[in-house]
Design an enzyme around this catalytic site. Structure first.
Site, PDB file in Angstrom:
ATOM      1  N   GLY A   1      15.761   7.026 -68.039  1.00 38.30           N
ATOM      2  CA  GLY A   1      15.907   6.983 -66.587  1.00 38.30           C
ATOM      3  C   GLY A   1      17.028   6.096 -66.112  1.00 38.30           C
ATOM      4  O   GLY A   1      17.424   6.168 -64.948  1.00 38.30           O
TER       5      GLY A   1
ATOM      6  N   CYS B   1      12.283  36.727 -59.336  1.00 39.33           N
ATOM      7  CA  CYS B   1      12.217  35.544 -60.183  1.00 39.33           C
ATOM      8  C   CYS B   1      13.565  34.839 -60.166  1.00 39.33           C
ATOM      9  O   CYS B   1      14.618  35.473 -60.215  1.00 39.33           O
ATOM     10  CB  CYS B   1      11.910  35.933 -61.636  1.00 39.33           C
ATOM     11  SG  CYS B   1      10.259  36.580 -61.864  1.00 39.33           S
TER      12      CYS B   1
END
Lengths: 311, 309
Positions: free
Chosen positions: B56, B293
């Site tokens: 992160g 989709c």
């Protein structure tokens, strides 16, 4: 240098050349003094060249806080005082006297040159704020030491709603429930007399008095034991200032929060504090019980200040 | 490749092929410049290693000039170029679509300059570079997801000062991120932040999840695969290693919800359990429906399986 001790024992010897450290001891015997939550010891701050020799050439006797070579400003020196739990302590003086320097040193907004600021923490331990790292002090500011600034833009995010500004402190303290955050923010804003229909308005759209009320709500959000108030009503018009002062006084009393109130305005110090000190050119010239100090000022500077305020 | 290069250089300087002192003779070692030279690749890999070690955390990297403009996937492209080799099989999608212009161009660029093989099938790919989506099919531990990131700083919206931002990350001080969610909910009644939802990675750093929809967020949590995020313009790389906690910032009493349109299904494959995107009427011959989709490869496979059965 002479420090006048207004809280003197009237029956005993009132030697007027009491050194500051002696005066401090005298205050610990003052009737209202409990265990101090804040103990400021010989705090000093020099801006510019860190020239300790400048200290001797500044202060009330020298009539300046600037060093002879002009490269140092001794903004505050040898400042000591105690604040007991739940007590409000005042710092008064004209612009440039060093009162805001003292407050910012305690708040950790800038570093200090000398001294220590002992604070009793919630867990009972005592720490010197001046030796803490910047991030430790910021953590402390979440729920143990709050500051209300003269300029609301310093204490608030003007681009966030009133509720959001309070929520900021709550989330910083770990609140993660939206409903509870909202409820608590509303409760706090209610107590500081911000109309609830304005809770979701940006603080930027608020008047000066309303912004100070939001700042108060934010400062009190996590029920800190100590609040620092820097000219909380300066710049507000008289009637608004009176309302905000009333509010501060009742909140401090009700919540039992200790406060350091910094102001150039006698009315503010008189209304909020039981003890106070007078600063001039970076030094403490007198300290004692607020009532006595105003009724019977000892230092010539205080006498002039009181005379000017009463006029 | 060296012969090709030498011939090219010969052509450039106008030398006779096979002539006495042609440049071809001067090229003593085989050189394949590719797009990223080996030094640049190594620098990117080092940043990736740091990023994997500190999940992160945004690692600064050099971010070379790419043959695509910054903002067109140059960060993801550099990661892909730094990690692929001739053994790799590369899939590139843009909004879930292998055939988007940008996806096709980036895929060609990677294939032509690295010797890797291209694919549109998720299960064949070893490296999947993507803009704004995670494929619907589950990825495996030996696959790497490379995400193109426009704005790597999750706190950008609440703070502009770089020094303050660094300090906020250093102290894990995310109160103002929570305030922005509070304000969103107060103003709109629901949390409207949909793409790039802020997530806490490994319990420590808040990241911007690029503009992937909320739909894809739960699939980053404890994922078996490595996700690498590259922001070329902002010169940052960050990572979510396999088996890492990824928690969207969510109030206890306001559940995190993914996008869903009740009753909607893909007008091509009839799927309702996929991330759907709205299309204009009559596009793709789908006059009878407004949704398809987002993951075109997934949709195509579903349709071919239907035809087989």
């Amino acid at each position: 240098m002479t420090v006048y001790d207004t809280a003197r024992d009237t029956a005993g010897d009132t030697s007027s050349d009491t050194r500051l450290e002696d005066a401090t001891i005298a205050y610990s015997k003052a009737p209202s003094a409990g265990q101090p939550v804040l103990r400021v010891e010989r705090l000093g701050k020099i801006f510019g060249d860190q020239n300790l020799a400048a200290v001797a050439h500044t202060g009330p006797n020298a009539g300046t806080e600037k060093s002879p070579d002009g490269n140092s400003v001794v903004a505050a020196w040898d400042v000591s005082f105690n604040v007991a739990a739940g007590e409000a302590f005042g710092v008064i003086g004209e612009s440039g006297s060093g009162k805001s320097t003292v407050m910012r040193a305690i708040a950790g907004d800038h570093s200090s040159t000398a001294g220590s600021v002992w604070m009793q923490r919630r867990d009972g331990s005592t720490v010197d704020l001046l030796t803490m790292t910047a991030s430790e002090r910021r953590a402390l500011r979440v729920d143990e030491l709050s500051v209300v600034y003269q300029d609301a833009a310093e204490g608030l995010d003007l681009g966030v709603t009133a509720g959001g500004n309070v929520a900021d402190r709550l989330t910083a303290a770990g609140w993660r429930n939206f409903g509870q955050i909202r409820e608590r923010a509303a409760e706090l804003l209610g107590r500081t007399e911000v109309p609830l229909e304005r809770m979701d308005d940006l603080v930027r759209t608020f008047s000066g008095g309303m912004r100070q009320r939001v700042q108060l709500a934010r400062a009190l959000a996590n029920r800190p034991p100590i609040v620092l108030l820097d000219e909380p009503t300066t710049g507000l018009d008289a009637s608004v200032a009176a309302g905000v002062l009333d509010l501060i006084r009742s909140l401090l009393e009700e919540l039992g929060i200790a406060a350091v109130v910094v102001s150039h305005d006698f009315a503010v110090i008189e209304m909020l504090t039981t003890r106070c000190m007078v600063m001039q050119h970076g030094r403490v010239v007198e300290q004692g019980l607020t009532d006595q100090l105003f009724e019977d000022p000892q230092a010539p500077y205080t006498q002039r200040l009181v005379a000017a305020a009463r006029a | 490749m060296s012969a090709t290069l030498a011939e090219t250089l010969d052509a450039v300087v106008g030398a006779e092929p096979g002539g006495a002192a042609t440049l071809a003779d001067l090229v003593t070692e085989p050189v394949d410049p590719g797009i990223l030279d080996e030094h640049a690749k190594r620098e990117v890999r080092r940043a990736i290693l740091t990023a994997v070690c500190v999940p992160g955390y945004q690692v600064p990297f050099g971010s070379r000039e790419m043959p695509v403009a910054r903002g067109w996937g140059s960060g993801g492209l550099q990661i892909t170029l730094a990690i692929v080799g001739v053994d790799d099989v590369v899939k590139v999608i843009d909004q879930g679509d292998d055939e988007g212009v940008n996806a096709v161009n980036l895929r060609r660029l990677v294939i032509n300059t690295t010797g890797a093989v291209e694919t549109t099938e998720v299960d064949e790919a070893t490296v999947i570079q993507t803009r704004h989506r995670i494929p619907e099919d589950p990825l495996s531990p030996d696959q790497t997801l490379v995400l193109q990131v426009p704005v790597p700083e999750p706190l950008r919206g609440v703070e502009r000062n770089m020094a303050t931002l660094a300090q906020m990350h250093a102290e894990a001080d995310y109160a103002r991120m929570w305030v922005s969610l509070y304000e969103d909910k107060v103003r709109n009644g629901v949390i409207t932040k949909s793409t790039g939802y802020p997530c806490l990675v490994g319990g420590r750093y808040v990241i911007a999840t690029t503009p992937i929809p909320r739909w894809d967020i739960p699939r980053l949590h404890q994922a078996p695969f490595l996700s690498l995020f590259g922001a070329g313009r902002e010169r940052k790389i960050y990572a979510i290693p396999p088996d890492t906690d990824v928690e969207p910032l969510t109030f206890d009493d306001v559940p995190f919800e993914v996008e869903r349109t009740p009753g909607a299904s893909c007008s091509l494959c009839r799927a309702s359990e996929a991330y759907l995107v709205e299309i204009p009427p009559s596009s793709f011959g789908a006059a009878d429906g407004r949704w398809i989709c987002s993951d075109t490869a997934w949709c195509r496979r579903r349709r071919s399986e239907d035809n087989l059965s």
